[in-house]
Design an enzyme around this catalytic site. Structure first.
Site, mmCIF file in Angstrom:
data_model
loop_
_atom_site.group_PDB
_atom_site.id
_atom_site.type_symbol
_atom_site.label_atom_id
_atom_site.label_comp_id
_atom_site.label_asym_id
_atom_site.label_seq_id
_atom_site.Cartn_x
_atom_site.Cartn_y
_atom_site.Cartn_z
ATOM 1 N N ASP A 43 0.849 -1.185 0.000
ATOM 2 C CA ASP A 43 0.000 0.000 0.000
ATOM 3 C C ASP A 43 0.887 1.238 0.000
ATOM 4 O O ASP A 43 1.748 1.391 0.860
ATOM 5 C CB ASP A 43 -0.884 -0.037 1.265
ATOM 6 C CG ASP A 43 -1.928 1.066 1.251
ATOM 7 O OD1 ASP A 43 -2.186 1.640 0.169
ATOM 8 O OD2 ASP A 43 -2.470 1.350 2.331
ATOM 9 N N ASP A 136 -3.408 2.551 -5.717
ATOM 10 C CA ASP A 136 -2.118 2.547 -5.007
ATOM 11 C C ASP A 136 -1.946 1.334 -4.098
ATOM 12 O O ASP A 136 -1.180 1.376 -3.145
ATOM 13 C CB ASP A 136 -1.973 3.828 -4.178
ATOM 14 C CG ASP A 136 -2.873 3.826 -2.956
ATOM 15 O OD1 ASP A 136 -3.960 3.229 -3.038
ATOM 16 O OD2 ASP A 136 -2.486 4.401 -1.935
ATOM 17 N N GLU A 137 -2.638 0.269 -4.396
ATOM 18 C CA GLU A 137 -2.697 -0.841 -3.445
ATOM 19 C C GLU A 137 -2.859 -2.154 -4.208
ATOM 20 O O GLU A 137 -3.637 -2.216 -5.154
ATOM 21 C CB GLU A 137 -3.959 -0.604 -2.622
ATOM 22 C CG GLU A 137 -4.000 -1.115 -1.253
ATOM 23 C CD GLU A 137 -5.389 -0.871 -0.671
ATOM 24 O OE1 GLU A 137 -5.871 -1.776 -0.001
ATOM 25 O OE2 GLU A 137 -5.994 0.186 -0.924
HETATM 26 MG MG LIG Z 1 -2.502 3.915 0.236
#
Ligand SMILES: [Mg+2]
Length: 390
Positions: A43, A136-137
């Site tokens: 993350d 983003d993960e």
């Molecule tokens: Mg994040």
């Protein structure tokens, strides 16, 4: 005990040293299962804010909030702003009140998406088995890598973190575990620039005091149901036989039992769904009313949009399926100008198709699907910005 320096990647560290004896770094990982755990959740830290700080060093130490517009909400807050209590999805006026000194920068989604794609490319080079969850993960799975590969996942992940910093100018937090459930929990423990491990043997102790809401899929309704039965902590679930959980909480009870023990058999979903993502529902009594059918359709469109967004897919063809009381199936489709995974786009197209068919005929089933799938470049949260320009 196995050890790994996150800065110089040394693994042959003498026991019980706090610092790496090769480079002196204090960022050393020690864990009995360090080199045998194979599922990670990665993350990025305060992703949008980190990118803006990267691109404007003058912002480095100031509280930074990405958001804007009078009615807008916070899209991201840097770690300095978070100390003042600013959080994602908080209304902007509250964020300004909590942290009057905060710098506010309008989101530049195109830029964030470009960095997100670069980050995903780095992840794919680390292992081909990645499951993106959002911009983003992602989950990274090392279970199917050839043994001959040799390098333990922990080492590959430490390299990935260093690479993200060196090549993209952003930081990530890594959670490493035996499965998705524990890896996801771990990535949250040590943010930012973190690397946390939950092993098979730590899982039960770690989970016992945690609130049941941390279990994947336990939403507000289930939480209240469990609370009514006096169950608040994950450890409490383990005191009930699986059959009891199943009896009380239906098919979901079956999942509570393994999760409460830190077990999770879910695989990484890397493959694009073959043809389409769809949802349908059958009625106990056939429905003829256009309003009622439209309400049912609305719910299905939300479900389809959520599934597409979760897998970062979009589709271009909206398919409506109806089955008459006489078991005749009709499908109607409409191809959009652009691919989408937005609920409103899907609903508008599907509802237009429905209006032509909802002429008083009783239907026993309604379904909606999106086909013509591709990887989504636009992410769900883009939609957030469309009405915040005011
Ligand atoms: Mg994040």
């Amino acid at each position: 005990m196995p050890a790994l320096c996150r800065d110089c990647f040394a693994t042959d560290l003498p026991p019980a040293t706090a610092r790496c004896w090769v480079c002196g770094s204090s960022r050393v990982l020690w864990h009995a299962e360090l080199f045998s755990l194979q599922v990670a959740h990665v993350d990025c830290d305060a992703f949008y804010a980190t990118i803006e700080k990267r691109d404007n060093p003058a912002l480095r130490d100031v509280p930074l909030v990405i958001g804007g517009g009078r009615r807008g909400v916070v899209a991201a807050a840097c770690y300095v702003a978070r100390r003042y209590g600013v959080r994602s999805a908080m209304p902007m006026f509250k964020a300004r009140a909590a942290c009057p000194a905060a710098m506010v920068v309008r989101p530049n989604m195109a830029k964030y998406q470009a960095v997100g794609r670069e980050m995903r490319a780095l992840m794919r080079a680390t292992t081909p088995a990645i499951e993106p969850i959002s911009i983003d993960e992602a989950f990274l799975d090392f279970r199917d890598l050839p043994v001959a590969d040799g390098e333990p996942p922990a080492l590959k992940l430490a390299r990935l973190a260093a690479q993200a910093e060196a090549e993209l100018g952003i930081t990530i937090s890594v959670g490493l575990g035996p499965n998705k459930f524990l890896a996801k929990m771990a990535s949250d423990l040590d943010k930012p620039r973190g690397f946390a491990i939950i092993g098979r043997r730590d899982a039960r102790d770690f989970l016992a005091p945690k609130p049941v809401g941390m279990i994947f899929g336990v939403g507000k309704a289930m939480r209240e149901k469990l609370l009514a039965d006096g169950i608040q902590r994950i450890g409490q679930l383990r005191t009930y036989p699986i059959a009891t959980l199943e009896h009380r909480y239906g098919s979901f009870g079956e999942r509570l039992a393994p999760f409460s023990r830190g077990l999770d058999r879910r695989r990484i979903r890397t493959a694009r769904p073959t043809k389409s993502v769809s949802a349908e529902t059958t009625f106990e009594d056939p429905i003829a009313g256009a309003e009622e059918l439209s309400a049912r359709l609305d719910r299905l469109c939300r479900r389809v949009a959520e599934r597409l967004q979760a897998q970062v897919f979009q589709g271009q063809t909206v398919v409506l399926k109806l089955k008459t009381a006489g078991f005749q199936t009709l499908t109607r489709s409409h191809t959009l100008a652009d691919a989408t995974n937005d609920y409103a786009d899907i609903f508008i197209a599907a509802e237009t198709l429905l209006r032509r068919e909802a002429t008083g005929i009783p239907y026993r089933l309604i379904g909606v699907g999106l086909s013509n799938l591709s990887d989504a470049d636009e992410f769900a949260d883009t939609a957030l910005w469309e009405d915040t320009e005011g």
